[in-house]
Scaffold this motif. Structure first.
Motif, short mmCIF file in Angstrom:
data_model
loop_
_atom_site.label_atom_id
_atom_site.label_comp_id
_atom_site.label_asym_id
_atom_site.label_seq_id
_atom_site.Cartn_x
_atom_site.Cartn_y
_atom_site.Cartn_z
N TYR A 63 -59.98 -47.69 -45.46
CA TYR A 63 -59.63 -49.16 -45.37
C TYR A 63 -59.70 -49.73 -44.18
CZ TYR A 63 -56.31 -53.11 -45.81
OH TYR A 63 -55.74 -54.03 -45.66
N GLU A 66 -63.03 -50.57 -42.61
CA GLU A 66 -63.40 -51.89 -43.03
C GLU A 66 -62.84 -52.96 -42.51
OE1 GLU A 66 -62.92 -52.02 -47.32
OE2 GLU A 66 -64.07 -50.32 -47.93
N VAL A 67 -61.55 -52.90 -42.24
CA VAL A 67 -60.86 -53.83 -41.35
C VAL A 67 -61.67 -53.95 -39.89
CG1 VAL A 67 -58.57 -54.19 -40.20
CG2 VAL A 67 -58.59 -53.57 -42.68
N CYS A 70 -64.83 -55.74 -40.46
CA CYS A 70 -65.03 -57.11 -40.68
C CYS A 70 -64.33 -57.70 -39.38
CB CYS A 70 -63.73 -57.36 -41.71
SG CYS A 70 -64.08 -57.09 -43.36
N GLY A 91 -59.49 -64.17 -41.71
CA GLY A 91 -60.17 -63.55 -42.85
C GLY A 91 -59.51 -62.13 -43.40
N PHE A 92 -58.36 -61.68 -42.75
CA PHE A 92 -57.24 -60.68 -43.07
C PHE A 92 -56.70 -61.33 -44.21
CE2 PHE A 92 -57.10 -58.43 -38.74
CZ PHE A 92 -58.17 -57.64 -39.07
N ASP A 94 -57.61 -63.62 -46.20
CA ASP A 94 -58.81 -63.85 -47.57
C ASP A 94 -58.72 -62.61 -48.12
OD1 ASP A 94 -59.11 -66.64 -46.95
OD2 ASP A 94 -60.86 -66.37 -45.72
N LYS A 95 -58.82 -61.68 -47.37
CA LYS A 95 -59.14 -60.16 -47.96
C LYS A 95 -57.74 -59.65 -48.68
CE LYS A 95 -61.30 -55.98 -48.14
NZ LYS A 95 -62.26 -55.68 -48.98
N SER A 96 -56.77 -60.03 -48.15
CA SER A 96 -55.28 -59.38 -48.99
C SER A 96 -55.13 -60.50 -50.05
CB SER A 96 -54.24 -59.41 -47.78
OG SER A 96 -54.00 -60.94 -47.63
N ASP A 98 -57.90 -61.75 -51.95
CA ASP A 98 -58.91 -61.87 -52.81
C ASP A 98 -58.71 -61.17 -54.05
OD1 ASP A 98 -61.31 -61.26 -53.72
OD2 ASP A 98 -62.13 -60.34 -52.11
N CYS A 101 -59.12 -57.46 -55.03
CA CYS A 101 -58.16 -56.43 -54.01
C CYS A 101 -56.97 -56.69 -54.55
CB CYS A 101 -58.43 -56.80 -52.65
SG CYS A 101 -60.17 -56.63 -52.05
N CYS A 105 -51.60 -55.96 -47.39
CA CYS A 105 -52.34 -55.11 -46.72
C CYS A 105 -52.00 -53.63 -46.51
CB CYS A 105 -51.94 -55.30 -45.19
SG CYS A 105 -52.89 -54.73 -43.76
#
Length: 194
Positions: A63, A66-67, A70, A91-92, A94-96, A98, A101, A105
Motif C-alpha cells: 500500500y 503505491e502511495v 502515485c 489524488g489521495f 480520489d484514491k480513498s 474510489d 477501494c 487510508c
C-alpha cells in the motif's frame, strides 16, 4: 521430489489481502476474511506469506509503495511545485474515495490501530512519514525559491500542518464522508496555507 508449482499470482493475492486489511483494519480482519478475499486456503496463505502479521506487513508495504509511486508521478507531472502538492493531496482523496477501494487510508488506520504498540509497524510508518514529509517540504522550499510561496512562510510548518490535516481528513473519511467534501475542505486548507 519437486513441489507443486504455485497456481496463483502472489501479486493478486497480496492486493486482495491489502484490500481486506484496508477495509477492516488488522484486528477485525480474520483469517476467514483473508481466505475469502484471496481465494487461498489457510495453509497456502501461511506457506506463501507467513502468519497474519507477516501478511499484514507485506500488505502495508505494498500500500505504501503505491502511495509513494502515485506521489512521485504526480510531482513529476506537475506544472509547478505547489500544483504538485495540490495534485498529490487531491489524488489521495480520489484514491480513498474510489469505488474500487475501501474508504479512508490504510496508513492512517494503521497509525491509530497498530503503530503505538507494534515496533515493526511503527518502523515502517516512521519511514513512510519521513519520506512524505521530506518530499513535501522539498516541494515547498522549491516553491519558495521560485517565488510561488511567500518568503515569510515556513515550508517545514506548512508540511507538518498539511500532514496533520490529511491524517485528520482520512480519519473523517473513514466515517463515510464523501470525496467531494474532502476535496472542498482540502482546497480551503491549501488556500489558507499558500
Amino acid at each position: 521430489m519437486v513441489g507443486r508449482p504455485r497456481e496463483f499470482d502472489p501479486d493478486e493475492v497480496l492486493e486482495a489481502a491489502m484490500r481486506a486489511f484496508w477495509a477492516n483494519g488488522y484486528e477485525s480482519t480474520s483469517l476467514s476474511d483473508l481466505v475469502a478475499a484471496t481465494g487461498l486456503h489457510k495453509g497456502s496463505l501461511y506457506q506463501s506469506f507467513g502468519d497474519k502479521h507477516s501478511l499484514f506487513l507485506q500488505s502495508l508495504n505494498r500500500y505504501l509503495d503505491e502511495v509513494r509511486e502515485c506521489k512521485k508521478e504526480a510531482l513529476a507531472n506537475a506544472e509547478s511545485p505547489l500544483s504538485g502538492i495540490r495534485d498529490v493531496l487531491h489524488g489521495f482523496i480520489d484514491k480513498s474515495g474510489d469505488g474500487d477501494c475501501p474508504h479512508g487510508c490504510l496508513a492512517v488506520k494503521t497509525l491509530v490501530e497498530m503503530a503505538p504498540h507494534d515496533p515493526e509497524v511503527k518502523l515502517i510508518m516512521d519511514k513512510h512519514k519521513q519520506d512524505m514529509q521530506g518530499s513535501m517540504q522539498a516541494q515547498l522550499e522549491e516553491a519558495q525559491r521560485n517565488g510561488e510561496l511567500a518568503a515569510d512562510k515556513s515550508p517545514e510548518m506548512i508540511t507538518i500542518l498539511l500532514m496533520v490535516f490529511m491524517d485528520g481528513l482520512a480519519t473523517w473519511g473513514n466515517s463515510g464522508a464523501s470525496a467531494e467534501e474532502g476535496h472542498a475542505l482540502l482546497t480551503a486548507q491549501l488556500d489558507a496555507l499558500f
